[in-house]
Design a protein around this motif. Structure first.
Motif, PDB file in Angstrom:
ATOM      1  N   GLN A 252      12.595  78.421  60.484  1.00  0.00           N
ATOM      2  CA  GLN A 252      13.094  79.735  60.111  1.00  0.00           C
ATOM      3  C   GLN A 252      12.679  80.019  58.673  1.00  0.00           C
ATOM      4  O   GLN A 252      12.353  79.109  57.919  1.00  0.00           O
ATOM      5  N   PRO A 253      12.674  81.286  58.276  1.00  0.00           N
ATOM      6  CA  PRO A 253      12.378  81.602  56.880  1.00  0.00           C
ATOM      7  C   PRO A 253      13.452  81.014  55.957  1.00  0.00           C
ATOM      8  O   PRO A 253      14.524  80.602  56.398  1.00  0.00           O
ATOM      9  N   ALA A 254      13.144  80.981  54.685  1.00  0.00           N
ATOM     10  CA  ALA A 254      14.104  80.457  53.714  1.00  0.00           C
ATOM     11  C   ALA A 254      15.419  81.238  53.804  1.00  0.00           C
ATOM     12  O   ALA A 254      15.430  82.470  53.842  1.00  0.00           O
ATOM     13  N   ILE A 255      16.521  80.507  53.856  1.00  0.00           N
ATOM     14  CA  ILE A 255      17.845  81.135  53.882  1.00  0.00           C
ATOM     15  C   ILE A 255      18.161  81.661  52.490  1.00  0.00           C
ATOM     16  O   ILE A 255      17.899  80.993  51.486  1.00  0.00           O
ATOM     17  N   ARG A 256      18.739  82.856  52.430  1.00  0.00           N
ATOM     18  CA  ARG A 256      18.981  83.504  51.150  1.00  0.00           C
ATOM     19  C   ARG A 256      20.473  83.492  50.798  1.00  0.00           C
ATOM     20  O   ARG A 256      21.321  83.789  51.644  1.00  0.00           O
TER      21      ARG A 256
END
Length: 328
Positions: A252-256
């Motif tokens: 998954q993309p980086a969690i923000r």
């Protein structure tokens, strides 16, 4: 310029202060500061890059990465297609393998060094500010400005073995920059207020900047996969390769996250209600008492908040942790 790091640690001025390779012109600015400019200006990508490491002298993973990057550049194994400034930060602390000698340099930028007692860190922070401003001013205003400040975190993580900390900025973030960061870190943490970090200083000049935290393994051993992967992505960044797409093994993309609250010890009567071995990104649920500072308490207000850089042993006036919430 065979080994810039060795020259820097030895305090040696190179026999030549400038020169050329097949791909670029190089210029020795000052001890630990090197500027590289592609010979073929028609091949320049639309960004100027500052890569720094060693602002804390015992955080050496980033220093090793940048030194290897320079060795590959000078060996002509990769081209250079952006203006590049490479900085090894706190040289005296690097030599001593200590976080700092007198003052935490990463709290001194943005002119805050002027309020500090005379020290090697004070002088170095002022010099680094001058070098970065000169680099930005010598470039074309039409190109993006990127600054990556590489650090090492020695505290383990409940999740996210690498993460980026982004300074507060008045204008929106470029999704291309954030997407590229997502190829090298697992989480992005957005500050909501100004501070004295090196990356925050660059952001004041409209640079997209980030403090990149790399986690060491047990006993300070580096994660070789992470080390080599970041090395590869930095090479793509400066050589004009395709950037901004997470590698296939990223699920998954980086969690923000964004910073909800900074816990700062203000009084002698101070308690943090978690153990010394609490990990980065440990979650706490609504209603949990986190800190008591005299008559003032911090209680988790959101459904879940996560702690970053927990340090119950902080002295007066120092940060004891950051409380984060996930961005929706």
């Amino acid at each position: 310029m065979n080994d810039f790091l060795t020259n820097t640690l030895n305090g040696e001025q190179p026999s030549k202060l400038f020169g050329e390779t097949l791909y670029f012109h190089w210029k020795w600015i000052e001890c630990g500061i090197l500027q590289l400019t592609p010979l073929d200006s028609s091949m320049l990508v639309e960004r100027d890059c500052v890569l720094s490491a060693g602002i804390h002298g015992n955080e050496t993973c980033g220093v090793e990465i940048l030194n290897q990057l320079l060795q590959n550049l000078f060996a002509n194994t990769i081209p250079l297609k952006c203006r590049l400034l490479v900085i090894f930060g706190n040289i005296d602390a690097l030599r001593a393998n200590k976080r700092f000698l007198f003052c935490d340099m990463n709290r001194m930028f943005g002119g805050r060094w002027q309020n500090c007692a005379s020290s090697c860190e004070r002088d170095r922070a002022a010099l680094l500010e001058e070098a970065v401003v000169d680099f930005w001013n010598d470039g074309d205003d039409g190109r993006e400005r990127w600054h990556l400040d590489l650090h090492t975190t020695f505290k383990g993580s409940y999740q996210h073995t690498s993460f980026g900390i982004l300074p507060a900025r008045a204008t929106s973030w470029d999704e291309g920059f954030l997407g590229w960061l997502g190829t090298i870190v697992e989480a992005l943490v957005f500050h909501q207020s100004q501070n004295g970090t090196f990356s925050n200083f660059s952001s004041q000049f409209n640079a997209f900047s980030c403090t990149v935290e790399l986690e060491t393994g047990p006993h300070g051993k580096k994660n070789f996969y992470e080390f080599n992967h970041i090395q590869s992505e930095l090479e793509k960044l400066i050589s004009g390769g395709q950037i901004g797409k997470p590698p296939p093994d990223h699920k998954q993309p980086a969690i923000r996250y964004k910073v909800k609250h900074q816990i700062t010890r203000q009084r002698e009567e101070f308690n943090l209600y978690f153990p010394l071995n609490t990990l980065n990104f440990t979650p706490f649920t609504r209603g949990t008492l986190i800190a008591q500072d005299g008559d003032s308490n911090y209680i988790v207000q959101n459904e879940t908040e996560y702690i970053l850089f927990p340090n119950p042993a902080r002295s007066l006036g120092k940060r004891a942790g950051l409380m984060l919430v996930k961005e929706c």
